[in-house]
Design an enzyme around this catalytic site. Structure first.
Site, PDB file in Angstrom:
ATOM      1  N   HIS A 135      -1.764  -5.018  -4.800  1.00 27.78           N
ATOM      2  CA  HIS A 135      -0.985  -5.387  -3.608  1.00 27.78           C
ATOM      3  C   HIS A 135      -0.883  -6.909  -3.478  1.00 27.78           C
ATOM      4  CE1 HIS A 135       0.356  -5.760   0.567  1.00 27.78           C
ATOM      5  NE2 HIS A 135      -0.603  -6.654   0.694  1.00 27.78           N
ATOM      6  N   HIS A 191       2.457 -10.344  -2.861  1.00 26.80           N
ATOM      7  CA  HIS A 191       2.455 -11.660  -2.211  1.00 26.80           C
ATOM      8  C   HIS A 191       2.772 -12.842  -3.113  1.00 26.80           C
ATOM      9  CE1 HIS A 191       1.091 -10.416   1.745  1.00 26.80           C
ATOM     10  NE2 HIS A 191       0.208  -9.610   1.169  1.00 26.80           N
ATOM     11  N   GLU A 238       4.398  -9.316   5.572  1.00 29.41           N
ATOM     12  CA  GLU A 238       4.129  -7.961   5.062  1.00 29.41           C
ATOM     13  C   GLU A 238       5.353  -7.043   5.096  1.00 29.41           C
ATOM     14  OE1 GLU A 238       1.549  -7.071   3.463  1.00 29.41           O
ATOM     15  OE2 GLU A 238      -0.023  -8.489   4.044  1.00 29.41           O
ATOM     16  N   SER A 265       5.138  -3.445  -2.243  1.00 28.69           N
ATOM     17  CA  SER A 265       4.050  -2.877  -3.035  1.00 28.69           C
ATOM     18  C   SER A 265       3.805  -1.416  -2.652  1.00 28.69           C
ATOM     19  CB  SER A 265       2.765  -3.713  -2.881  1.00 28.69           C
ATOM     20  OG  SER A 265       2.284  -3.669  -1.558  1.00 28.69           O
TER      21      SER A 265
HETATM   22 FE    FE Z   1      -0.782  -8.086   2.251  1.00 32.98          FE
END
Ligand code: FE
Ligand code: PHE
Length: 290
Positions: A136, A141, A182, A201
């Site tokens: 993730h 990110h 996010e 993700s």
């Molecule tokens: Fe995150």
């Protein structure tokens, strides 16, 4: 399915973070050699599946930077990514044992260091994991840290986090993180695209966020976002749509001190409230990505 130690194959890493090995700033060593062949293979399977849904659904900045993560066949070495990232935007990634205290997290962001969890999820968490793991954090990110405007936004976020901590306003700032970093969605000439790590993700949420009629999509409005709580265990009910990273950066640049004061006097909304006069952004037509 019961999770037994054999699920880890030959990994010598403890299943979840080893905080005893972390430094005072919560960073630790990646210890790349401790990943098992099974963990590398699981990373490769996750990467392949998620990379497949990126065309036509992730923003171009994300797609272009994805290749900077290196080989999709194994968990990358953090130093290798940092070397490339440092040249691109002055950011680097640092290893952490897992979720870390907010203050430590924001302090790292403020110094252009993004904390990446070292451990890999279990095979039975292939489709869904509540906590961030190495997949993730890297896949979700790191690509946008190669974008200069988003890179500056993340550093400003770190500084803002330290300030919000002192003002006891982290509850509000966490919502901004949630609905941008996010679960952010962006408009492009070719329709809505996802840029949030939680969307990109996740297997199911990308198409849902962009095409489903179920959630509402609202134009980004700072105070509206700060008032909107979120769910961590389900697809989102509301997404906030930005027009560009520059818009996001500019909208969040002013001092939030008076903003926090104003927002704290207003009622908190629910995850799916719609305020009078708010109009929704239409989803993309549900066609196969490509
Ligand atoms: Fe995150
Ligand atoms: N401008 C914000 C403040 O004064 C800092 C911030 C910037 C927070 C970008 C989040 C994102 O608190």
């Amino acid at each position: 399915m019961a999770v037994t130690p054999t699920t880890y194959g030959t990994s010598t890493r403890p299943p979840r973070g080893d905080y005893a090995a972390a430094r005072a700033d919560y960073t630790c060593e990646q210890e790349w050699s401790r990943y098992s062949a099974e963990e590398h293979a699981l990373y490769a399977r996750l990467y392949t599946r998620q990379a497949r849904q990126v065309p036509g659904q992730a923003c171009d900045e994300f797609i272009h930077a994805l290749r900077q993560l290196g080989s999709e066949r194994e968990i990358p070495r953090f130093e290798a990514i940092s070397a490339t990232l440092r040249r691109a935007t002055g950011w680097e990634i640092v290893a952490v044992p897992g979720l870390i205290p907010e203050r430590a997290f924001f302090a790292l962001l403020a110094s252009r260091r993004f904390p990446v969890t070292v451990w890999m999820r279990r095979p039975d968490e292939f489709d869904y994991i509540v906590e961030p793991d190495v997949f993730h954090d890297l896949f979700g990110h790191v690509p946008l840290l190669f974008n200069p405007v988003f890179a500056d936004y993340m550093q400003a976020f770190g500084a803002g986090g330290l300030k919000a901590h002192d003002l006891s306003a982290l509850e509000y700032l966490a919502r901004l993180y949630w609905y941008t970093v996010e679960f952010g969605v962006i408009t492009t000439p070719r329709g809505l695209r996802a840029y949030g790590a939680g969307i990109l993700s996740s297997v199911g949420e990308t198409a849902y966020a962009l095409t489903s009629m179920k959630p509402q999509r609202l134009s980004f409005d700072l105070e509206r976002v700060l008032r909107t709580p979120y769910k961590i265990d389900d697809f989102q009910h509301t997404y906030f749509v930005i027009e560009s990273f520059a818009q996001l950066f500019d909208a969040t640049a002013p001092d939030f001190t008076p903003t926090y004061r104003r927002v704290s006097a207003l009622p908190t909304l629910t995850v799916q409230d719609r305020l009078p006069g708010e109009r929704v952004v239409a989803p993309n037509p549900a066609i196969a990505p490509g």
